[in-house]
Design an enzyme around this catalytic site. Structure first.
Site, PDB file in Angstrom:
ATOM      1  CG  ASN A  91      -1.734   1.203   1.417  1.00 51.76           C
ATOM      2  OD1 ASN A  91      -1.823   2.026   0.505  1.00 51.76           O
ATOM      3  ND2 ASN A  91      -2.361   1.342   2.583  1.00 51.76           N
ATOM      4  CD1 TRP A  92       3.838   1.334  -2.764  1.00 44.36           C
ATOM      5  CD2 TRP A  92       3.702   2.450  -4.712  1.00 44.36           C
ATOM      6  NE1 TRP A  92       4.700   0.746  -3.653  1.00 44.36           N
ATOM      7  CE2 TRP A  92       4.639   1.404  -4.850  1.00 44.36           C
ATOM      8  CE3 TRP A  92       3.456   3.277  -5.796  1.00 44.36           C
ATOM      9  CZ2 TRP A  92       5.324   1.172  -6.058  1.00 44.36           C
ATOM     10  CZ3 TRP A  92       4.127   3.062  -6.982  1.00 44.36           C
ATOM     11  CH2 TRP A  92       5.056   2.012  -7.118  1.00 44.36           C
ATOM     12  CE  LYS A  93      -0.172   3.187   4.716  1.00 40.85           C
ATOM     13  NZ  LYS A  93      -0.145   3.258   6.170  1.00 40.85           N
ATOM     14  CG  HIS A 104      -6.007   1.720   5.114  1.00 33.88           C
ATOM     15  ND1 HIS A 104      -5.545   2.703   5.952  1.00 33.88           N
ATOM     16  CD2 HIS A 104      -5.001   0.823   4.979  1.00 33.88           C
ATOM     17  CE1 HIS A 104      -4.298   2.408   6.301  1.00 33.88           C
ATOM     18  NE2 HIS A 104      -3.946   1.279   5.722  1.00 33.88           N
ATOM     19  CD  GLU A 148      -3.051   5.364   6.725  1.00 35.48           C
ATOM     20  OE1 GLU A 148      -3.026   5.462   5.480  1.00 35.48           O
ATOM     21  OE2 GLU A 148      -2.142   4.804   7.371  1.00 35.48           O
ATOM     22  CD  GLU A 163      -3.727  -2.903   7.252  1.00 33.78           C
ATOM     23  OE1 GLU A 163      -2.574  -3.085   6.846  1.00 33.78           O
ATOM     24  OE2 GLU A 163      -4.376  -1.885   7.009  1.00 33.78           O
ATOM     25  N   GLY A 210       2.097   1.711  10.777  1.00 36.61           N
ATOM     26  CA  GLY A 210       3.059   2.802  10.655  1.00 36.61           C
ATOM     27  C   GLY A 210       3.767   3.141  11.963  1.00 36.61           C
ATOM     28  CB  SER A 215       4.844  -2.474  11.919  1.00 37.58           C
ATOM     29  OG  SER A 215       4.427  -1.151  12.200  1.00 37.58           O
ATOM     30  N   GLY A 270       2.679  -1.362   4.242  1.00 34.35           N
ATOM     31  CA  GLY A 270       2.801   0.051   3.897  1.00 34.35           C
ATOM     32  C   GLY A 270       4.250   0.432   3.663  1.00 34.35           C
ATOM     33  N   GLY A 271       4.914   0.901   4.725  1.00 33.21           N
ATOM     34  CA  GLY A 271       6.284   1.408   4.616  1.00 33.21           C
ATOM     35  C   GLY A 271       7.250   0.486   3.882  1.00 33.21           C
TER      36      GLY A 271
HETATM   37  P1  PGA Z   1       2.609  -0.165   7.607  1.00 35.50           P
HETATM   38  O1  PGA Z   1       1.162   0.149   6.942  1.00 35.50           O
HETATM   39  O2  PGA Z   1       3.102  -1.445   7.002  1.00 35.50           O
HETATM   40  O3  PGA Z   1       3.463   1.016   7.234  1.00 35.50           O
HETATM   41  O4  PGA Z   1       2.390  -0.293   9.072  1.00 35.50           O
HETATM   42  C1  PGA Z   1       0.247  -0.866   6.731  1.00 35.50           C
HETATM   43  C2  PGA Z   1      -1.017  -0.315   6.108  1.00 35.50           C
HETATM   44  O5  PGA Z   1      -1.351   0.844   6.368  1.00 35.50           O
HETATM   45  O6  PGA Z   1      -1.698  -1.011   5.345  1.00 35.50           O
END
Ligand code: PGA
Length: 237
Positions: A9-11, A82, A84, A154, A160, A200, A221-222
Site C-alpha cells: 500500500n503506497w498510500k 483502511h 486511515e 490491521e 506505521g 509494520s 505500507g512502509g
Molecule cells: P505499515 O502500513 O506497514 O506502514 O504499518 C500498513 C497499512 O497501512 O496497510
C-alpha cells in the site's frame, strides 16, 4: 489451498522505481495512487489495485472515482475500509459496505481492512469491533460474491508505528475472523477466503507472520516502498 497474497500500500507516496521480484506461487498486488495505475501496470510485473473508490457508477460526486473507472485504468483490486479512511475521512461501516458492493459490481476485488484501536484492545473488545466491521462491511454480499473478497486484519496500533502484533496475536484474530466467516457463510467459504495481516510488516518479520496457519499474506505500507518489499515477498514463498 489458499494462494498467499502480498500487497503493498503506497498510500500518498510515489517511490523511486525498484525491481519487484514476483513468484508464480503467490499473488503480488500494489495499491498505488489513482494517477499512477496505468504507468505502474507497465513498470511492475504485479497486479494493480486502487486505494479507494466511491460507490456508484457515475454522477455529481466531485473528486471521486468509481469502480468502473478504476477497472478501465487496469486495476483489479481496491482497498476498502483502511483505518486511515476510517479515522481521517470519517468512513463508517455502512459507507464501507456500499464500497465493497460497488467494487464487486464493477468487477474489482475488494480488500476489506478491519482492526481495533489500542484503546479497544485494552478494553477487551477487539473481536466485538472486528465482528461489527465485518458483519456490516459484508452486509448483502452473497455466497458467490464473497469469493471476490479478501480481508486484512490491521490493528490500528500497529500501522506505521513499527509495533507489530506478535505472530500469535495476529494468528488469534485471523483465526477468529475465519470462524466468523464460517458462521456467516459456510466452512467452505471460510476455508477459501484469504485473510491477511497488516501493520509494520517488514523484511525481517514477514516470514514468521506469514507462516501462521490462518494468515495468508500481508498488507504492507512502509516496507512496500523500496527493495525491502522483495524480502517481504520472500517471506510468503
Ligand atoms: P505499515 O502500513 O506497514 O506502514 O504499518 C500498513 C497499512 O497501512 O496497510
Amino acid at each position: 489451498m489458499r494462494k498467499k497474497l502480498v500487497a503493498g500500500n503506497w498510500k500518498m507516496n510515489l517511490p523511486a522505481h525498484f525491481k519487484v521480484r514476483v513468484n508464480d506461487n503467490i499473488d503480488v498486488v500494489l495499491f498505488v495512487p489513482f494517477t499512477h495505475i496505468t504507468e505502474c501496470l507497465s513498470d511492475y510485473p504485479v497486479i494493480l489495485g486502487a486505494q479507494n473508490l466511491y460507490p456508484g457508477f457515475n454522477g455529481a460526486f466531485t473528486g471521486e472515482v468509481s469502480a468502473g473507472m478504476i477497472r478501465n485504468a487496469g486495476a483489479e483490486y481496491v482497498l476498502v475500509g483502511h483505518s486511515e479512511r476510517r479515522s481521517i475521512f470519517g468512513e463508517a461501516n455502512e459507507l464501507i459496505n456500499k464500497k465493497v458492493k460497488s467494487a464487486i459490481d464493477g468487477s474489482l476485488r475488494p480488500l476489506l481492512c478491519v482492526g481495533e484501536t489500542l484503546e479497544e484492545r485494552e478494553k477487551g473488545i477487539t473481536m466485538n469491533v472486528i465482528s461489527e466491521q465485518i458483519k456490516i462491511g459484508l452486509n448483502e454480499v452473497d455466497d458467490i460474491d464473497i469469493e471476490k473478497v479478501i480481508i486484512a486484519y490491521e490493528p490500528v496500533w500497529a500501522i506505521g508505528t513499527g509495533k507489530t502484533a506478535t505472530s500469535a496475536q495476529a494468528e488469534e484474530i485471523c483465526k477468529a475472523i475465519r470462524e466468523l466467516i464460517s458462521e456467516m457463510y459456510s466452512s467452505e467459504v471460510a476455508d477459501d477466503i484469504r485473510i491477511l495481516y497488516g501493520g509494520s510488516v517488514n523484511g525481517k518479520n514477514a516470514k514468521e507472520i506469514f507462516s501462521m496457519p490462518n494468515i495468508d499474506g500481508g498488507l504492507v505500507g512502509g516496507a512496500s516502498l523500496n527493495n525491502e518489499f522483495n524480502e517481504v515477498i520472500k517471506g510468503a514463498v
